[in-house]
Write a protein that holds these residues in place. Structure first.
Motif, PDB file in Angstrom:
ATOM      1  N   ASN A  30       0.791  -1.123   0.014  1.00  0.00           N
ATOM      2  CA  ASN A  30       0.091  -0.034  -0.031  1.00  0.00           C
ATOM      3  C   ASN A  30       0.729   1.361  -0.037  1.00  0.00           C
ATOM      4  N   PHE A  31       1.923   1.090   0.672  1.00  0.00           N
ATOM      5  CA  PHE A  31       2.870   2.481   0.716  1.00  0.00           C
ATOM      6  C   PHE A  31       3.334   2.527  -0.725  1.00  0.00           C
ATOM      7  N   VAL A  32       3.864   1.793  -1.230  1.00  0.00           N
ATOM      8  CA  VAL A  32       4.206   1.802  -2.753  1.00  0.00           C
ATOM      9  C   VAL A  32       3.259   2.233  -3.725  1.00  0.00           C
ATOM     10  N   GLU A  33       2.029   1.928  -3.539  1.00  0.00           N
ATOM     11  CA  GLU A  33       0.940   2.158  -4.326  1.00  0.00           C
ATOM     12  C   GLU A  33       0.592   3.697  -4.086  1.00  0.00           C
ATOM     13  N   LYS A  34       0.514   4.222  -2.777  1.00  0.00           N
ATOM     14  CA  LYS A  34       0.369   5.457  -2.690  1.00  0.00           C
ATOM     15  C   LYS A  34       1.299   6.532  -2.641  1.00  0.00           C
ATOM     16  N   THR A  35       2.286   6.088  -3.124  1.00  0.00           N
ATOM     17  CA  THR A  35       3.700   7.057  -3.005  1.00  0.00           C
ATOM     18  C   THR A  35       3.324   8.113  -4.211  1.00  0.00           C
ATOM     19  N   ASP A  36       3.953   9.325  -3.901  1.00  0.00           N
ATOM     20  CA  ASP A  36       4.191  10.222  -5.106  1.00  0.00           C
ATOM     21  C   ASP A  36       5.735  10.146  -5.762  1.00  0.00           C
ATOM     22  N   CYS A  37       6.309   9.289  -5.134  1.00  0.00           N
ATOM     23  CA  CYS A  37       7.611   9.150  -5.792  1.00  0.00           C
ATOM     24  C   CYS A  37       7.732   8.246  -7.119  1.00  0.00           C
ATOM     25  N   ASN A  38       8.861   8.352  -7.846  1.00  0.00           N
ATOM     26  CA  ASN A  38       8.813   7.645  -9.070  1.00  0.00           C
ATOM     27  C   ASN A  38       9.590   6.534  -8.753  1.00  0.00           C
ATOM     28  N   TYR A  39       9.265   5.325  -9.204  1.00  0.00           N
ATOM     29  CA  TYR A  39       9.929   3.877  -9.155  1.00  0.00           C
ATOM     30  C   TYR A  39      10.617   3.580 -10.347  1.00  0.00           C
ATOM     31  N   GLN A  40      11.929   3.460 -10.340  1.00  0.00           N
ATOM     32  CA  GLN A  40      12.694   3.362 -11.381  1.00  0.00           C
ATOM     33  C   GLN A  40      12.904   1.827 -11.521  1.00  0.00           C
ATOM     34  N   ARG A  41      12.772   1.139 -12.635  1.00  0.00           N
ATOM     35  CA  ARG A  41      12.858  -0.263 -12.994  1.00  0.00           C
ATOM     36  C   ARG A  41      13.429  -0.463 -14.405  1.00  0.00           C
ATOM     37  N   ASN A  42      14.700  -0.776 -14.611  1.00  0.00           N
ATOM     38  CA  ASN A  42      15.396  -1.092 -15.690  1.00  0.00           C
ATOM     39  C   ASN A  42      15.389  -0.029 -16.553  1.00  0.00           C
ATOM     40  N   GLY A  43      15.604   1.351 -16.016  1.00  0.00           N
ATOM     41  CA  GLY A  43      15.499   2.570 -16.840  1.00  0.00           C
ATOM     42  C   GLY A  43      14.275   3.287 -17.114  1.00  0.00           C
TER      43      GLY A  43
END
Length: 117
Positions: A30-43
């Motif tokens: 839930n923390f990941v889903e609600k974040t305003d941050c950007n998740y960087q995966r393989n560029g």
């Protein structure tokens, strides 16, 4: 009779630790889903909902190997199993950080809040 009681206690304590782990994992998802941050995966940059969906798929795949919330982070949210490249998080006004570190900080915060209640 004593062996039965000890065995019963072991099962009760094991079940409660699984419940705690499940609660922690659910919180992290839930923390990941609600974040305003950007998740960087393989560029590629992903929002929280996209990141959660990917992490959930990996969690479902590795579920039998996961015993703790730390295992969940290691197996599901640390790096690409194909490229080996670590996932990172970019939050506004903060330096880029590894996903594993970001989630471990949140897990510690969550556990601390539970103890303080």
């Amino acid at each position: 009779m004593i062996k039965f009681i000890l065995f019963s206690l072991l099962i009760i304590f094991s079940a409660s630790s699984i419940a705690d782990t499940n609660t922690e994992i659910k919180h992290l998802l839930n923390f990941v889903e609600k974040t305003d941050c950007n998740y960087q995966r393989n560029g590629t940059s992903h929002n929280g909902a996209e990141a959660r969906e990917h992490i959930q798929k990996k969690y479902d795949y590795y579920k039998d190997d996961i015993v703790t919330a730390e295992d969940f982070i290691a197996y599901s949210a640390t790096k690409s199993m194909i490229s080996g490249k670590k996932y990172t998080i970019i939050c506004q006004n903060q330096p880029e950080q590894y996903s594993a570190d970001w989630l471990k900080k949140e897990l510690l915060k969550f556990r601390t809040q539970l103890v303080e209640k």
